[in-house]
Design an enzyme around this catalytic site. Structure first.
Site, mmCIF file in Angstrom:
data_model
loop_
_atom_site.group_PDB
_atom_site.id
_atom_site.type_symbol
_atom_site.label_atom_id
_atom_site.label_comp_id
_atom_site.label_asym_id
_atom_site.label_seq_id
_atom_site.Cartn_x
_atom_site.Cartn_y
_atom_site.Cartn_z
ATOM 1 N N LYS A 112 0.867 -1.177 0.000
ATOM 2 C CA LYS A 112 0.000 0.000 0.000
ATOM 3 C C LYS A 112 0.903 1.226 0.000
ATOM 4 O O LYS A 112 1.376 1.680 1.034
ATOM 5 C CB LYS A 112 -0.906 -0.003 1.236
ATOM 6 C CG LYS A 112 -2.237 0.736 1.066
ATOM 7 C CD LYS A 112 -2.128 2.202 0.736
ATOM 8 C CE LYS A 112 -1.741 3.046 1.929
ATOM 9 N NZ LYS A 112 -1.748 4.522 1.586
ATOM 10 N N GLU B 41 -0.763 7.479 -1.456
ATOM 11 C CA GLU B 41 -1.622 7.944 -2.545
ATOM 12 C C GLU B 41 -1.129 9.260 -3.135
ATOM 13 O O GLU B 41 -1.611 9.683 -4.197
ATOM 14 C CB GLU B 41 -3.062 8.087 -2.060
ATOM 15 C CG GLU B 41 -3.309 9.117 -0.997
ATOM 16 C CD GLU B 41 -3.058 8.619 0.424
ATOM 17 O OE1 GLU B 41 -3.596 9.246 1.362
ATOM 18 O OE2 GLU B 41 -2.326 7.622 0.597
ATOM 19 N N CYS C 274 13.087 10.923 6.632
ATOM 20 C CA CYS C 274 13.070 10.537 8.042
ATOM 21 C C CYS C 274 14.466 10.589 8.637
ATOM 22 O O CYS C 274 14.620 10.595 9.859
ATOM 23 C CB CYS C 274 12.472 9.144 8.211
ATOM 24 S SG CYS C 274 13.435 7.824 7.477
ATOM 25 N N GLU D 18 8.375 16.888 14.620
ATOM 26 C CA GLU D 18 9.012 16.505 13.358
ATOM 27 C C GLU D 18 8.367 17.336 12.251
ATOM 28 O O GLU D 18 7.209 17.129 11.893
ATOM 29 C CB GLU D 18 8.829 15.018 13.069
ATOM 30 C CG GLU D 18 9.535 14.587 11.787
ATOM 31 C CD GLU D 18 9.301 13.128 11.441
ATOM 32 O OE1 GLU D 18 10.189 12.525 10.791
ATOM 33 O OE2 GLU D 18 8.242 12.588 11.784
#
Length: 517
Positions: A189, A192, A297, A402
């Site tokens: 997945k 999107e 990240c 973050e």
């Protein structure tokens, strides 16, 4: 299956745009429903595609395809499995330039950065090509009289991967090469926001000879995520994303009996000691802070500078930032746009908050003038330039949160001890770097810092594929890191066999050389 646009999430006038389909059982499919999401070109702000958003039936179809393909793929010999891996590796190598262009068109990062992403992901493919060695068990002959004991590792079954927008090729490749090589079947997945890379990769797998159903792509939002987390036929979940969602994925997945590795957020520090090469440190801070527009990240977002060299280091960073060009990643810029307008606005909001909270704004990326080809692109692209704050406090939101954008915060400390304490007090423990020419200080830091990945004069300490990737504290939920030997163990289960045989009689003539396939 229909490919028309009929969703409230779709922008007006997008009915004629191409639809990025799911990939189930070896072929693209537009899915059971008509929900669609917008896919943007971040450099122009225009919707260029629609992406199919999964309904529950699509989740069922993808998992069913993977489940049906599992028995045959599990029982395929290691020799044949690795032949497919090698073929995929060659196709990926030959066409990685095309994949990089696809990534840039939907994510916005510069093409060279996208190409580097693909190359780093390919390291895991190459590790998986040696899966034969990594799956070897152990044996003890005559553990008891005429009794042998040995261990084997076997695949889990259907495994799911939920990956973020910032690395649409590399992050999935942290997981699926080892999963497939070990004999599992996969439902990926992707985000999107930039879904096309996953479809390109799916076609490469098919061209490499991977049987239909072994690798499936399911696009979507929370419907798809929750469907995979709760599906009884999904054995494991691999996730990379923000800490709140990683926590949710871990808790939901484990509550439904799944093995979960959920990699969360980060606040990566770079400690610069007075004896460091400040030119090298300045280069590293700019590269690690603003590469991929800070949407990594492992980006350095907190620069911890000892007071005695802070002014000089900030001056050197400012000189370098002044030379950077922000613009379309396909046209030679140094830094591209952010992935969506909403994300750009969120990052700009952090800059506003930093000013309001009293940090010193040295470079204001909100004022950037993009290096665009036309005025409309300059007006509509999702632009935010490199931003530098000085005199940041540990209670300010630009430090505690973050940001995931091109915002570098400088925190001043009196020396090594205060810097170490500051880093260890942070709730994240993903990556950290120290810049020094003192080997003793570096060794002490390596031992004392509470972070999972450490760089010594290396600003982005992403390990090579045969070591594992992952952090500590709220940067990881679960016990297993990505790729390396930990990755192999995550995608396999151990069995121990204790056996005793009577002396069998067997025979037959075969003068041919023994074959292993």
């Amino acid at each position: 299956m229909t490919t028309t646009t009929a969703s409230s999430t779709a922008a007006a006038g997008t009915a004629d745009l191409p639809v990025v389909a799911h990939w189930i059982a070896g072929a693209p499919t537009s899915g059971a429903g008509q929900r669609r999401g917008d896919v943007y070109d971040p450099a122009t702000g225009k919707v260029t595609k629609q992406v199919a958003l999964a309904e529950q039936q699509d989740v069922q179809d993808a998992v069913a395809a993977a489940k049906a393909a599992f028995p045959s793929w599990r029982d395929t010999s290691l020799a044949r499995r690795t032949a497919v891996l090698f073929a995929f590796r060659e196709l990926l190598n030959a066409r990685k330039g095309e994949l990089a262009e696809i990534i840039t068109a939907e994510h916005g990062k510069v093409v060279s950065d996208a190409l580097g992403e693909v190359s780093r992901g390919q390291e895991v493919v190459e590790l998986a090509c040696g899966i034969n060695h990594l799956l070897k068990g152990g044996m003890s002959e005559n553990a008891s009289t005429k009794v042998d004991v040995y261990s084997i590792r076997q695949p889990l079954g259907v495994v799911s991967i939920i990956s973020p927008f910032n690395f649409p090729a590399m992050v999935p490749m942290w997981f699926f090469p080892l999963a497939i090589a070990a004999g599992n079947t996969v439902v990926l997945k992707p985000s999107e926001k930039d879904p096309s890379a996953a479809l390109f990769i799916a076609q490469l797998w098919k061209d490499a000879g991977l049987p239909d159903g072994v690798f499936n792509v399911l696009h979507g939002d929370k419907v798809a995520v929750d469907g995979l987390l709760r599906h009884p036929d999904v054995a494991s979940v691999s996730f990379v994303g923000s800490t709140p969602i990683a926590k949710y994925v871990y808790e939901t997945g484990t509550a439904h009996g799944k093995r979960v590795q959920a990699l969360g957020g980060a606040k990566n520090h770079m400690l610069v000691l007075p004896d460091a090469d400040l030119d090298l440190a300045a280069d590293a801070a700019v590269n690690a802070g603003f590469g991929s527009a800070g949407e990594r990240c492992m980006a350095v977002s907190a620069l911890v500078a000892v007071d005695s060299i802070a002014d000089e280091l900030i001056a050197k960073i400012s000189e370098r930032v002044a030379t950077l060009r922000t613009g379309d990643g396909r046209k030679g810029a140094d830094m591209g746009p952010l992935v969506t307008g909403a994300h750009r606005d969120k990052v700009a909001g952090y800059v506003d908050a930093g000013v309001a909270e009293g940090a010193e704004l040295v470079i204001d990326g909100r004022q950037v003038v993009p290096d665009a080809q036309d005025d409309q692109a300059a007006a509509d692209g999702f632009w935010l330039g490199p931003t530098l704050f000085d005199k940041v406090g540990t209670g300010m939101s630009i430090y505690t949160e973050e940001i995931f954008g091109p915002v570098l915060s400088v925190l001043r400390v009196s020396g090594y001890d205060e810097g170490l304490d500051l880093i260890n007090a942070n709730r994240y423990g993903n990556g950290v770097a120290i810049f020094t020419n003192d080997g003793g200080a570096a060794r002490k830091f390596r031992n004392e810092v509470q972070v999972g990945m450490i760089g010594v004069n290396v600003p982005v300490p992403v390990p090579v594929a045969y070591y594992s990737f992952g952090g500590w504290k709220q940067s990881l939920f679960g016990d297993t890191h990505a790729h390396g030997t930990e990755g192999v163990h995550f995608f396999t289960r151990g069995k121990v066999v204790t056996e005793r045989w009577l002396d069998p009689s067997h025979g037959g003539l075969n003068l041919g050389f023994p074959q292993n396939d």
